[in-house]
Design a protein around this motif. Structure first.
Motif, mmCIF file in Angstrom:
data_model
loop_
_atom_site.group_PDB
_atom_site.id
_atom_site.type_symbol
_atom_site.label_atom_id
_atom_site.label_comp_id
_atom_site.label_asym_id
_atom_site.label_seq_id
_atom_site.Cartn_x
_atom_site.Cartn_y
_atom_site.Cartn_z
ATOM 1 N N ALA A 68 0.825 -1.215 0.000
ATOM 2 C CA ALA A 68 0.000 0.000 0.000
ATOM 3 C C ALA A 68 0.856 1.260 0.000
ATOM 4 N N ASN A 69 1.936 1.269 0.779
ATOM 5 C CA ASN A 69 2.771 2.467 0.857
ATOM 6 C C ASN A 69 3.477 2.757 -0.466
ATOM 7 N N VAL A 70 3.982 1.721 -1.106
ATOM 8 C CA VAL A 70 4.684 1.921 -2.376
ATOM 9 C C VAL A 70 3.703 2.356 -3.465
ATOM 10 N N VAL A 71 2.536 1.724 -3.521
ATOM 11 C CA VAL A 71 1.533 2.112 -4.506
ATOM 12 C C VAL A 71 1.137 3.569 -4.300
ATOM 13 N N SER A 72 0.888 3.952 -3.056
ATOM 14 C CA SER A 72 0.499 5.329 -2.765
ATOM 15 C C SER A 72 1.586 6.311 -3.167
ATOM 16 N N ALA A 73 2.837 5.976 -2.834
ATOM 17 C CA ALA A 73 3.947 6.869 -3.175
ATOM 18 C C ALA A 73 4.103 7.011 -4.681
ATOM 19 N N ASP A 74 3.960 5.903 -5.417
ATOM 20 C CA ASP A 74 4.050 5.962 -6.879
ATOM 21 C C ASP A 74 2.999 6.902 -7.457
ATOM 22 N N LEU A 75 1.764 6.733 -7.031
ATOM 23 C CA LEU A 75 0.682 7.540 -7.585
ATOM 24 C C LEU A 75 0.854 9.011 -7.239
ATOM 25 N N ASP A 161 1.215 0.550 -11.704
ATOM 26 C CA ASP A 161 1.111 0.687 -13.163
ATOM 27 C C ASP A 161 -0.287 0.330 -13.660
ATOM 28 N N VAL A 162 -0.861 -0.746 -13.114
ATOM 29 C CA VAL A 162 -2.210 -1.158 -13.515
ATOM 30 C C VAL A 162 -3.222 -0.074 -13.151
ATOM 31 N N THR A 168 -6.063 6.515 -16.165
ATOM 32 C CA THR A 168 -5.628 7.596 -17.039
ATOM 33 C C THR A 168 -5.677 7.234 -18.523
ATOM 34 N N GLY A 169 -5.699 5.928 -18.821
ATOM 35 C CA GLY A 169 -5.650 5.500 -20.215
ATOM 36 C C GLY A 169 -4.242 5.457 -20.777
ATOM 37 N N GLU A 170 -3.236 5.787 -19.967
ATOM 38 C CA GLU A 170 -1.841 5.752 -20.396
ATOM 39 C C GLU A 170 -1.106 4.618 -19.677
ATOM 40 N N GLN A 171 -0.090 4.100 -20.319
ATOM 41 C CA GLN A 171 0.699 3.038 -19.712
ATOM 42 C C GLN A 171 1.523 3.591 -18.560
ATOM 43 N N GLY A 172 1.575 2.873 -17.448
ATOM 44 C CA GLY A 172 2.393 3.296 -16.315
ATOM 45 C C GLY A 172 3.852 2.955 -16.512
ATOM 46 N N ALA A 173 4.718 3.581 -15.702
ATOM 47 C CA ALA A 173 6.161 3.329 -15.807
ATOM 48 C C ALA A 173 6.799 3.227 -14.432
ATOM 49 N N ALA A 392 10.734 9.006 -19.777
ATOM 50 C CA ALA A 392 10.141 7.783 -19.245
ATOM 51 C C ALA A 392 9.628 6.970 -20.427
ATOM 52 N N PRO A 393 9.582 5.641 -20.312
ATOM 53 C CA PRO A 393 9.164 4.828 -21.459
ATOM 54 C C PRO A 393 7.733 5.071 -21.910
#
Length: 440
Positions: A68-75, A161-162, A168-173, A392-393
């Motif tokens: 949860a912490n990593v997902v939150s930080a990424d977003l 990423d998912v 957003t409709g864009e691929q995550g990185a 970013a890719p």
């Protein structure tokens, strides 16, 4: 009027490049190598609630919080999401059946994630997560991962990423890596880390400068330039086996490697004569072929995503500008940049529609982005000594090197200029960033 070489020499000094007549672009355990500070965000952010994952007894607090912490930080880092505080919410559902959608709608959440971690035989873990649309009260996506405990952080990046792609409709990185050069004292190290700066690993270490790292398209190798033999030589190193080989050690300087999109060839810069020129070489070091032929300095090559063109910096017009040459052979390269008198270090966006580069206005060097169809240019960064942009890719962000308080550091900016990040490492100077590709 100053000679072409003196003009270019000032540019090399400005970018901390080497040897006066050679131009190259300069420069992240689970400990973070880089500290990331978000200093800007998108005008509109998607409010999401990321609930703690239900987990079995026996996991450490660090492991329990990892997903949860990593997902939150990424977003949050993306600047596109507002992650809601959930610790004070009484209802903490562990399954879809327990979700009370009106309560989350009252908190203005548009999306909600729930998940769990289960132990499996042979020291494996099963990570399950669900992304729910709060307004429509339906599941958007559900995923399961069978992993080793050491893969918890990377699995969290994949989950982020998912979520990013679905909303957003864009691929995550987020599940990508970066490479960069760190200088502590007189020691140079080429580092590879997760995109959030965690899990740094040393690829090579040397008392002599290491510059210009570039990822192979499949993410398994890095080409770079090392001065360990007291001259610039291009090496290719496997991240899988740790083995490396010399790609280019010709007479004079060997520099600025850039992989072709299919990974079979590289563009390099050689100084067989008085000036740097661009060559193409097979990835095994055979088949050397000269691409540009001029009395100018041609350097900093980068391939277009379709592999048909190479963009490069040249002073053939009197001051450094960006040109484009056909890979099949082009005796008349086309000039690409016209806005401004000093544009260098080209990078092409993954979709091939935009050109990022470093633009000098007076004594200020900043990251700029040009739409290749219209020619319109936008200055993206607000720092003043910028170098080495890297997309970013998914094309959404650019990582670049800059200076803050006299120290080399990294920064990132979104392709629309709204989201900005500062990345710092306490140990030393950090430069030469390159964002790795998306890999399965």
């Amino acid at each position: 009027m100053a000679s072409t070489k003196s003009v270019m020499g000032k540019f090399y000094d400005r970018l901390h490049l080497f040897l006066g007549a050679l131009m190259l672009c300069l420069p992240f355990g689970s400990q973070a190598a880089l500290t990331i500070e978000i200093v800007g965000g998108a005008a509109q952010q998607i409010p999401v609630a990321i609930l703690p994952f239900n987990q079995p007894a026996g996991l450490s607090i660090k492991e329990q919080d990892a997903i949860a912490n990593v997902v939150s930080a990424d977003l949050r880092r993306s600047g596109l999401f507002r992650v809601l505080e959930t610790r004070g919410v009484a209802n903490q559902p562990k399954s879809i059946a327990e979700v009370r959608y009106p309560e989350w709608a009252a908190l203005q959440a548009q999306a909600l994630t729930i998940g769990s971690i289960e132990t499996l035989p042979n020291n494996r873990l099963k990570v399950t997560f669900r992304l729910l649309d709060v307004l429509k009260q339906t599941q958007l996506v559900g995923m399961e991962y069978n992993i080793a405990p050491s893969q918890l952080r990377m699995t969290a990046h994949k989950i982020a990423d998912v979520i990013y792609e679905k909303l957003t409709g864009e691929q995550g990185a987020f599940a990508t890596r970066v490479t960069y050069v760190s200088k502590v004292g007189s020691r140079y190290t080429l580092q590879v880390a997760d995109v959030d700066g965690f899990n740094p690993q040393t690829v090579v270490s040397s008392a002599e400068p290491i510059i210009s790292p570039k990822w192979s398209p499949d993410g398994t190798k890095i080409a770079y330039v090392s001065f360990e033999r007291k001259k610039p030589i291009v090496y290719v190193q496997s991240l899988v086996t740790g083995q490396r080989y010399v790609l280019a050690n010709f007479k004079g300087n060997n520099s600025a490697p850039a992989w072709s999109p299919d990974g079979k060839r590289l563009a390099i810069v050689l100084t067989h004569g008085a000036n740097s020129q661009i060559y193409i070489i097979n990835a095994d070091g055979t088949g050397l072929r000269q691409l540009t032929r001029s009395n100018a300095i041609d350097t900093e090559p980068v391939w277009s995503p379709d592999g048909q063109y190479i963009y490069f910096t040249s002073d053939r017009g009197g001051s450094p500008q960006i040109y484009r040459a056909a890979v099949g052979g082009d005796n008349n390269p086309q000039r690409v940049t016209f806005d401004g008198s000093y544009n260098v270090c080209p990078r092409i966006s993954p979709d091939g529609k935009s050109l990022a580069f470093i633009r000098r206005d007076g004594d200020v060097m900043r990251v700029a982005l040009q739409d290749l169809a219209s020619g319109q240019v936008q200055v993206l960064s607000e720092t003043s000594m910028d170098e080495s942009p890297s997309f970013a890719p998914n094309g959404r962000m650019l990582l670049y090197a800059t200076k803050m308080n006299g120290k080399g550091t990294l920064a990132a900016v979104s392709a629309d200029g709204r989201v900005k990040q500062r990345l710092s490492e306490s140990a030393g100077d950090v430069r030469e960033p390159a964002w790795g590709p998306l890999v399965n």
